[in-house]
Scaffold this active site. Sequence first.
Site, PDB file in Angstrom:
ATOM      1  N   ARG A  74       9.665   0.920 -13.079  1.00 28.24           N
ATOM      2  CA  ARG A  74       9.242   1.682 -14.130  1.00 28.24           C
ATOM      3  C   ARG A  74      10.019   3.138 -14.381  1.00 28.24           C
ATOM      4  NH1 ARG A  74       5.342   3.755 -12.487  1.00 28.24           N
ATOM      5  NH2 ARG A  74       5.230   2.891 -10.381  1.00 28.24           N
ATOM      6  N   TYR A 202      11.718  -4.888 -17.681  1.00 28.18           N
ATOM      7  CA  TYR A 202      11.191  -4.976 -16.291  1.00 28.18           C
ATOM      8  C   TYR A 202       9.701  -4.703 -15.901  1.00 28.18           C
ATOM      9  CZ  TYR A 202      11.219  -4.548 -11.337  1.00 28.18           C
ATOM     10  OH  TYR A 202      10.951  -4.718 -10.030  1.00 28.18           O
ATOM     11  N   LYS A 211       0.155  -2.566 -15.998  1.00 28.95           N
ATOM     12  CA  LYS A 211      -0.039  -1.084 -16.163  1.00 28.95           C
ATOM     13  C   LYS A 211      -0.251  -0.744 -17.460  1.00 28.95           C
ATOM     14  CE  LYS A 211       0.344  -0.998 -11.761  1.00 28.95           C
ATOM     15  NZ  LYS A 211       1.537  -1.197 -10.864  1.00 28.95           N
ATOM     16  N   HIS A 231      -5.862   1.747  -9.710  1.00 24.12           N
ATOM     17  CA  HIS A 231      -4.848   0.939  -8.882  1.00 24.12           C
ATOM     18  C   HIS A 231      -5.068   0.861  -7.662  1.00 24.12           C
ATOM     19  CE1 HIS A 231      -0.332   1.723  -8.214  1.00 24.12           C
ATOM     20  NE2 HIS A 231      -0.364   0.232  -7.973  1.00 24.12           N
ATOM     21  N   SER A 253       2.399   3.242  -5.556  1.00 22.95           N
ATOM     22  CA  SER A 253       3.376   2.174  -5.897  1.00 22.95           C
ATOM     23  C   SER A 253       4.391   1.786  -4.736  1.00 22.95           C
ATOM     24  CB  SER A 253       4.209   2.129  -6.854  1.00 22.95           C
ATOM     25  OG  SER A 253       3.208   2.127  -7.914  1.00 22.95           O
ATOM     26  N   CYS A 255       3.443   1.132  -1.457  1.00 20.53           N
ATOM     27  CA  CYS A 255       2.633   1.800  -0.308  1.00 20.53           C
ATOM     28  C   CYS A 255       1.770   0.882   0.441  1.00 20.53           C
ATOM     29  CB  CYS A 255       2.095   3.121  -0.669  1.00 20.53           C
ATOM     30  SG  CYS A 255       3.257   4.428  -1.103  1.00 20.53           S
ATOM     31  N   ASP A 282      -3.476  -5.372  -6.943  1.00 19.79           N
ATOM     32  CA  ASP A 282      -2.821  -4.058  -7.693  1.00 19.79           C
ATOM     33  C   ASP A 282      -3.706  -3.542  -8.487  1.00 19.79           C
ATOM     34  OD1 ASP A 282      -0.407  -2.525  -7.769  1.00 19.79           O
ATOM     35  OD2 ASP A 282      -0.438  -3.297  -9.936  1.00 19.79           O
ATOM     36  N   ARG A 371      10.994  -8.185  -6.750  1.00 13.61           N
ATOM     37  CA  ARG A 371       9.873  -8.552  -6.926  1.00 13.61           C
ATOM     38  C   ARG A 371       9.681 -10.088  -6.899  1.00 13.61           C
ATOM     39  NH1 ARG A 371       5.436  -4.389  -7.140  1.00 13.61           N
ATOM     40  NH2 ARG A 371       6.703  -2.551  -7.134  1.00 13.61           N
TER      41      ARG A 371
HETATM   42  P1  GTP Z   1       3.205  -2.022  -5.752  1.00 16.25           P
HETATM   43  O1  GTP Z   1       3.304  -3.438  -6.262  1.00 16.25           O
HETATM   44  O2  GTP Z   1       4.345  -1.237  -6.225  1.00 16.25           O
HETATM   45  O3  GTP Z   1       1.805  -1.449  -6.204  1.00 16.25           O
HETATM   46  O4  GTP Z   1       3.060  -1.800  -3.888  1.00 16.25           O
HETATM   47  P2  GTP Z   1       2.107  -2.259  -3.148  1.00 16.25           P
HETATM   48  O5  GTP Z   1       1.363  -0.994  -2.736  1.00 16.25           O
HETATM   49  O6  GTP Z   1       1.503  -3.497  -3.151  1.00 16.25           O
HETATM   50  O7  GTP Z   1       2.973  -2.238  -1.693  1.00 16.25           O
HETATM   51  P3  GTP Z   1       3.554  -3.412  -0.824  1.00 16.25           P
HETATM   52  O8  GTP Z   1       2.052  -4.127  -0.132  1.00 16.25           O
HETATM   53  O9  GTP Z   1       4.394  -4.401  -1.368  1.00 16.25           O
HETATM   54  O10 GTP Z   1       4.044  -2.563   0.458  1.00 16.25           O
HETATM   55  C1  GTP Z   1       5.434  -1.979   0.091  1.00 16.25           C
HETATM   56  C2  GTP Z   1       6.320  -1.835   1.354  1.00 16.25           C
HETATM   57  O11 GTP Z   1       5.402  -1.210   2.290  1.00 16.25           O
HETATM   58  C3  GTP Z   1       6.783  -2.980   1.865  1.00 16.25           C
HETATM   59  O12 GTP Z   1       8.257  -2.854   2.270  1.00 16.25           O
HETATM   60  C4  GTP Z   1       6.052  -3.047   2.928  1.00 16.25           C
HETATM   61  O13 GTP Z   1       6.854  -3.882   4.084  1.00 16.25           O
HETATM   62  C5  GTP Z   1       5.749  -1.732   3.393  1.00 16.25           C
HETATM   63  N1  GTP Z   1       4.218  -1.820   4.162  1.00 16.25           N
HETATM   64  C6  GTP Z   1       3.285  -2.300   3.790  1.00 16.25           C
HETATM   65  N2  GTP Z   1       2.239  -2.140   4.649  1.00 16.25           N
HETATM   66  C7  GTP Z   1       2.667  -1.473   5.636  1.00 16.25           C
HETATM   67  C8  GTP Z   1       2.045  -0.881   7.085  1.00 16.25           C
HETATM   68  O14 GTP Z   1       0.989  -1.129   7.330  1.00 16.25           O
HETATM   69  N3  GTP Z   1       3.026  -0.140   7.695  1.00 16.25           N
HETATM   70  C9  GTP Z   1       4.335  -0.125   7.482  1.00 16.25           C
HETATM   71  N4  GTP Z   1       5.155   0.805   8.197  1.00 16.25           N
HETATM   72  N5  GTP Z   1       4.803  -0.444   6.336  1.00 16.25           N
HETATM   73  C10 GTP Z   1       4.073  -1.324   5.300  1.00 16.25           C
HETATM   74  C1  SPV Z   2       3.718  -0.638  -9.375  1.00 22.83           C
HETATM   75  O1  SPV Z   2       4.839  -0.071  -9.544  1.00 22.83           O
HETATM   76  O2  SPV Z   2       2.712  -0.125  -9.081  1.00 22.83           O
HETATM   77  C2  SPV Z   2       3.695  -2.172  -9.459  1.00 22.83           C
HETATM   78  C3  SPV Z   2       5.191  -2.753 -10.123  1.00 22.83           C
HETATM   79  O3  SPV Z   2       2.797  -2.785  -9.223  1.00 22.83           O
HETATM   80  S1  SPV Z   2       5.072  -2.431 -11.941  1.00 22.83           S
HETATM   81  O4  SPV Z   2       4.473  -3.712 -12.447  1.00 22.83           O
HETATM   82  O5  SPV Z   2       6.102  -2.272 -12.272  1.00 22.83           O
HETATM   83  O6  SPV Z   2       4.171  -1.432 -12.228  1.00 22.83           O
HETATM   84 MN    MN Z   3       1.099  -1.360  -8.253  1.00 25.43          MN
END
Ligand code: GTP
Ligand code: SPV
Ligand code: MN
Length: 587
Positions: A74, A202, A211, A231, A253, A255, A282, A371
Amino acid sequence: MSALAGSSLDSLNQWVARVAALTQPDAVHWCDGSDAENEALTAAMQADGTLIKLNEQTHPGSWLHRSDPEDVARVEHLTFVCTSDRDDAGPNNHWMAPADGHAKMDALFQGCMRGRTMYVIPYCMGPIDSPLSRCGVEITDSRYVVANMRIMTRMGAPALARIEREGNFVKGLHSTGELDPDRRFIMHFPEELEIKSYGSGYGGNALLGKKCHALRIASHQARSEGWLAEHMLILGLENPQGETHYIAAAFPSACGKTNLAMLIPPEGYLKDGWKVTTVGDDICWMRPGSDGRLYAINPEAGFFGVAPGTSKKSNPNALASIQSNTIFTNVGLTADNQPWWEGLDEGEPVTDWRGEPYDAAKRPAAHPNSRFTVSARQCPSYSQESENPVGVPISAIVFGGRRPSLVPLVFEARDWTHGVLIGAAMGSETTAAATGAVGVMRRDPMAMKPFCGYNFADYFSHWLDFDNGRNQLPKVFHVNWFRRGEQGDFLWPGFGENLRVLEWMIGRVNGTAGAVETPIGNLPTASDLNLEGVELSTEAMEKLFGFERAGWQQEFASIGEYLEEYGPRMPQALKGEQQRIAAQLQE
Ligand code: GTP
Ligand code: SPV
Ligand code: MN
């Protein structure tokens, strides 16, 4: 499918005709969402190299897409909210006057689809028959966008039928254009329910249902209609007594939302019968039901998840989901054409995300924001409640971010107003999900900094208004899975072990779990959590469960300054709460 006649579709047909006249495509295709349509599109993308077929034995029906190397995340600095009054967009958004925004975008769209097909994608965000759902139509010249929207939304004929019935829908116009970062804008017109996106193919820049619609436009709409567009992931937590509580959690994002939403309980918990089901990973739309509880739906139908770090160990449910019928974007490849990313824990990359021979010294095999796109139904923890038109009742709302220091593992808000302040004061380190520096601390209230379609001051007021004496509001918590030790290591094991924290939250909801009152909220002691089988160092125990008064004094001074940036529009109740806690911290 051809354009339908009928009075309520006139506005749609007229808009499509206007867009075609502006962009001048060679052909217009109305998407019906059928398998045949998807097969034809996929074949065309394979032929022109947009999609690369993955190993059919190991990953049936799956594809790799490599985006332009300058178009991998983004672009917050190119994202605008165009409201008539600049203050309505707030200091949290880039703003342009609507007339200027339209003029700028229409100049870019002028003739941009010559030689291409224009696709008209009717979609519904949320179960087709839910009163909480909302529809939109995305016009795009990208077949990759069509293929992704088909997975991420309820796309095609049923959505068009709902639009015909309801008459109103969000208009999204998208073109990949020249993919020139200097001719790239993501423009929102919330007062007109309109989106114009140019120059990127993207994720959140191009899949306009996600979003752009489900957060920026929907948050604006939700404010005037009395609901919330957030979110947040939504998960169901079933305890050994067979009681299910639904939890919504907002993390910025990259996290941890996808990971928490698909959590598999640790061994002992599994034996006892604990279970997590996934409603969404999400986005969450919620509104008070007749009983005053907040009922939530996931407006999406698929996951656009972060690939790196996904493994059998960290997120087995995500890994199982993406064994077939998945589109991978910007991952690496093994010698036998399997997708590969850092943290996968098996296989060897030979080709990187740019299609060059893998060289660890040069760049990672997978882009950090690579992704997967997959239907939610392929997830082993998929919840049937995802289709419930009523939504699921939320027992707890969780806020959290990447906080290497100060912030303990978990704490609980005293009441709703305190909970709103905790959300408003959220901070987190930036990630690869947006272009720009990674690892920089910033305020990201309720994980909505890039996504709130209006002034944050008004957004916090809207949140506060839910405490009206009639609603039965969820308890609010804050978590931090990312606290680091002196050596820079994560102090909490995270992932499946996060269930221990969720169990404590439900214990607080049911009035069975203990906590200690502090100025920042109610903290568990280590013995209030089930930590059986978890190895934690003395440093970890202190930092995960401790309350550091001096650090919080500074943090609250900084929160106070942040709230002041919004001027008199910032609700007094929130500023009062901040001042009350700041004063307590001085005692
Ligand atoms: P978006 O799709 O961008 O909104 O991201 P999201 O909030 O769904 O994050 P996602 O669950 O994909 O995690 C992002 C990164 O954080 C990955 O590399 C995970 O491995 C890492 N992660 C997730 N949960 C944990 C946790 O409990 N501990 C640690 N250390 N890392 C974590
Ligand atoms: C984020 O960035 O929070 C995502 C991926 O979930 S995107 O669809 O690019 O916003
Ligand atoms: Mn997201």
